[in-house]
Write a protein that holds these residues in place. Structure first.
Motif, PDB file in Angstrom:
ATOM      1  N   TYR A 327     -28.415  16.081  -4.413  1.00  0.00           N
ATOM      2  CA  TYR A 327     -27.820  14.763  -4.619  1.00  0.00           C
ATOM      3  C   TYR A 327     -27.346  14.666  -6.067  1.00  0.00           C
ATOM      4  N   ASP A 328     -26.759  15.762  -6.524  1.00  0.00           N
ATOM      5  CA  ASP A 328     -26.257  15.822  -7.896  1.00  0.00           C
ATOM      6  C   ASP A 328     -25.281  14.689  -8.185  1.00  0.00           C
ATOM      7  N   TYR A 329     -24.415  14.397  -7.209  1.00  0.00           N
ATOM      8  CA  TYR A 329     -23.521  13.228  -7.229  1.00  0.00           C
ATOM      9  C   TYR A 329     -22.469  13.301  -8.341  1.00  0.00           C
ATOM     10  N   ASP A 330     -22.378  14.458  -9.016  1.00  0.00           N
ATOM     11  CA  ASP A 330     -21.513  14.558 -10.196  1.00  0.00           C
ATOM     12  C   ASP A 330     -21.861  13.443 -11.189  1.00  0.00           C
ATOM     13  N   ALA A 331     -23.152  13.148 -11.296  1.00  0.00           N
ATOM     14  CA  ALA A 331     -23.637  12.064 -12.149  1.00  0.00           C
ATOM     15  C   ALA A 331     -23.748  12.535 -13.599  1.00  0.00           C
ATOM     16  N   PRO A 332     -23.825  11.605 -14.543  1.00  0.00           N
ATOM     17  CA  PRO A 332     -23.959  11.992 -15.957  1.00  0.00           C
ATOM     18  C   PRO A 332     -25.184  12.859 -16.238  1.00  0.00           C
TER      19      PRO A 332
END
Length: 779
Positions: A327-332
């Motif tokens: 669930y990396d989500y391309d998050a910061p």
């Protein structure tokens, strides 16, 4: 964790706790209120800068490092869901311990000067199994989830009261750090039922959440459907959205309310068999700046996504598509807790909006990473040789009726007569393998709508027929959350005009629990071209985070030292599983793998970097076959027109109804003067003028779909997500067509179309014509 890292982290924790940022005090009581045009913290104006994080997606020993990373980013609040099905995995048995100790998470946030917004559902979505609702609700045949169904509401009340016992005393007025609590979640995308939302509000209050503002979140297109007068209203939207347009209606209805984007989507989630999702960092930062300049509060969903360990990943429908474990989500903050380029771009902005005279603390150090040499010596336990005790049933029943929530299930029967023709399984939920006397006949994948198998030869009387079903994630959005697993109805053999239902089944439950998978007859062996469990041990002289490389394996799940790490599937895009070092140990470690398909090579090594963007799906990416062209020459349009410029839903009513199953939108120009057409969401209106169900829709044809730079296929127009969209490629000229198979015939009275949410609605179609037919079009 080594001693130097421990000492360094302790220093950072102390610095974080004493930083001059606006923060909460551990034991003092306070107030948080909805003021005129602003939130009021202890009677002083406050802009909420919230980081969405999910405690079960982070190993408990890593909670503190992730909280400090959010604080160093410039956030003053953490926003989190409460996952009902995680806390009540069996009806009436609640678990708020260990990684489920949400109160401990909130107290840890308070220790470091962070406020908390709680979103207790009962439904949470979150790309989580069944949207957070417990599977055992589906044991009741007529249950109606997210409704006034008495049984459902009774269970919601019991759950919410348990949440209240954990968290109610942590409201800011009682010395805690909880400043807001949400009522339900995006219910406008599910239905219109104000009495139900009212009931949930009262249940939340009855659980003790009476001291802080209650709010409901929805999209700008539907927030009024269930809006209650005594709740705060907030809006959810993604990066690039037109900020003014998103809040336009809310400002008209409540000109003095504080504005908040309760979910500002920093990235997106990954599906098995689809390209890895990313979102532009500069666009995200620009959107947050626009909101801060307008005094608009926000919660960044996700600031840190983490990992959906075990079997907790959800699914979308239509069309059915299960979520990856990452669930990396391309998050910061990356899946492993690393600060990214996106993190530092946002941090630079938020420093400018920090209280005057304060400097953001430095981010905490990441945990060390390490390689693990290839594990190649395995013991094997063939699945069919290690079956549990069977249960008998005359008729096929779904998994829930055998008191099983997750994992795989085997249906076995011995044929009483010769059979030939087509095997029809109604329905496969979600991935099936069919065997005759142990020989694989074929596989069926719900993602592709595969429910039939051609029996290429006659199966003789006395043949043992096995149907092994793997349950992927339960649908976490819209009406399809009533997602029973296994085989949901029946199994038939169709031969010409004759149909015979198969009965008299033995059923074997194969749950995904460590206690079950470890209790097998393991023996030394090599890779099998059949379902099997594999077990190995490996020794470490130190521990650290790593990424288990699953590239040579087929499809299944992994357990390390008793922890369920998640799913793997050779099709990608995820090829590694995040392995937190805190769950490894110096000395001997154990790994167990269930591979339902069979590995190419029994090898696992630990890498220092993840592989979450390697797609090996062989299915076509688009809905157009080679050389296929839609022929509308002899067709008569039922409607022609021109869409208006701007964002927001547009509705078109036909002069008279027309009966049909296949709906074609033919776009002939756009407002941008280029080749691109784009649509975010689409509805077909039925006899009563309301949208018909999209649950069984399929794309029959699209002339162009952009799959190079993103997942912009035509099925995005009915995936119930306003921030995803169909887009054509930039080198294919108008006209552009999309043909929808509605699943059955309707009396069609019109349609609704939602352009992209960005300012000026890129790719907005101008001129169009519409065709509706009972049968498919010519290609």
């Amino acid at each position: 964790m080594n001693k130097l890292l421990n000492i360094g982290l302790s220093v950072l924790l102390t610095l974080g706790a004493v930083t001059g940022l606006q923060s909460c005090s551990e034991k003092q009581t306070g107030t948080f209120e909805v003021g005129k045009g602003t939130f009021l913290l202890n009677d002083e104006p406050m802009v909420i800068k919230a980081a969405e994080v999910h405690y079960p997606r982070i190993p408990q020993p890593y909670w503190e490092q992730r909280i400090l990373s959010c604080k160093a980013l410039g956030m003053n609040t953490l926003c989190l869901y409460v996952f009902w099905n995680l806390h009540e995995q069996e009806e009436g048995k609640f678990d708020f311990s260990g990684n489920n100790d949400i109160a401990a998470f909130c107290r840890l946030a308070q220790k470091h000067g962070m406020y908390v917004i709680v979103r207790p559902g009962p439904y949470v979505c979150a790309e989580w199994e069944m949207g957070g609702l417990p599977w055992w609700l589906l044991k009741k045949q007529d249950v109606q989830l997210r409704s006034l169904d008495p049984y459902y509401l009774d269970r919601v009340k019991i759950f919410m009261n348990e949440v209240g016992k954990q968290l109610a005393d942590l409201q800011i007025t009682r010395g805690g750090n909880i400043i807001m609590v949400q009522v339900e979640n995006e219910f406008g995308s599910y239905g219109i039922d104000k009495p139900y939302v009212t009931e949930i509000r009262d249940i939340v209050k009855g659980a003790g959440f009476t001291d802080v503002p209650l709010f409901q979140c929805d999209w700008s297109s539907n927030f009024t459907n269930n809006a209650l007068d005594d709740l705060l209203w907030t809006i959810n939207f993604g990066t690039g959205a037109n900020i003014d347009q998103q809040f336009k209606k809310l400002k008209e209805l409540r000109p003095e309310t504080p504005l908040m984007c309760s979910e500002f989507w920093s990235g997106w989630f990954d599906h098995w068999g689809r390209k890895h999702e990313t979102r532009d960092a500069a666009t995200m930062v620009s959107g947050i700046k626009d909101m801060l300049d307008r005094n608009i509060s926000f919660s960044l969903y996700m600031t840190h996504g983490g990992t959906t360990f075990g079997w907790w990943g959800g699914a979308n429908d239509p069309a059915y598509s299960a979520m990856c474990s990452s669930y990396d989500y391309d998050a910061p903050i990356s899946e492993a807790g690393w600060t990214t380029s996106k993190y530092f771009q946002l941090r630079e902005l938020l420093q400018q909006y920090a209280p005057e005279g304060t400097t953001l603390p430095e981010p905490p150090a990441p945990f060390p990473v390490m390689e693990i040499p290839a594990i190649t010596e395995w013991e094997v336990a063939p699945l069919f040789d290690n079956l549990p005790e069977a249960k008998h049933t005359e008729d096929i029943k779904p998994m829930e009726q055998f008191d099983q929530g997750w994992g795989s299930i085997l249906y076995r029967t011995v044929l009483k007569n010769d059979i030939s023709g087509v095997l029809h399984i109604d329905e496969v939920h979600d991935w099936a393998q069919v065997f005759a006397d142990g020989k694989l006949l074929g596989r069926l994948d719900r993602r592709r709508g595969e429910f039939t198998l051609d029996l290429k030869s006659t199966l003789k009387k006395g043949t043992q027929l096995d149907i092994l079903i793997e349950a992927m994630g339960r649908v976490n959005f819209d009406k399809s959350i009533h997602d029973r697993k296994g085989i949901t109805n029946k199994v038939e053999v169709v031969s010409g005009k004759n149909t015979v239902e198969l009965k008299d089944w033995m059923v074997y439950n194969l749950p995904p629990f460590y206690e079950f998978v470890s209790d097998k007859k393991y023996q030394k062996g090599k890779a099998l071209d059949a379902p099997a469990y594999y077990r190995a041990t490996f020794n470490l002289d130190k521990t650290g985070d790593t990424f288990l490389d699953m590239q040579t394996w087929g499809k299944g799940m992994v357990w390390v030292n008793g922890h369920a790490m998640g799913r793997f599937w050779e099709i990608g895009p995820q090829q590694t599983l995040f392995m937190p070092g805190c769950w490894l140990k110096e000395g001997e470690n154990e790994i167990i793998i269930l591979d339902l398909k069979g590995p190419v090579e029994t090898k696992v090594m630990g890498l220092t970097k993840p592989i979450i963007d390697m797609l090996r799906e062989k299915a076509p990416e688009t809905h157009r076959k080679d050389g296929q062209d839609l022929n509308l020459k002899d067709e008569t349009p039922v409607n022609k027109g021109q869409f208006a410029q701007g964002n927001g839903w547009q509705e078109v009513k036909f002069a008279s109804p027309v009966n049909g199953r296949f709906f074609c939108l033919n776009a002939t120009s756009n407002y941008d003067g280029n080749n691109i057409a784009a649509i975010a969401e689409f509805d077909v209106l039925g006899e009563n003028g309301k949208p018909v169900s999209r649950e069984n829709w399929k794309i029959a044809y699209t002339d162009s779909e952009e799959t190079r730079s993103g997942n912009r296929t035509a099925d995005k127009i009915f995936d119930l997500q306003e921030s995803t969209f169909w887009q054509t490629v930039d080198n294919t000229a108008y006209p552009h067509q999309v043909v929808i198979d509605l699943g059955k015939e309707y009396k069609v009275t019109g349609f609704r179309m939602l352009p992209r949410a960005e300012k000026n609605a890129p790719g907005l179609i101008k001129d169009y014509s519409v065709y509706v037919k009972k049968g498919n079009f010519k290609y």
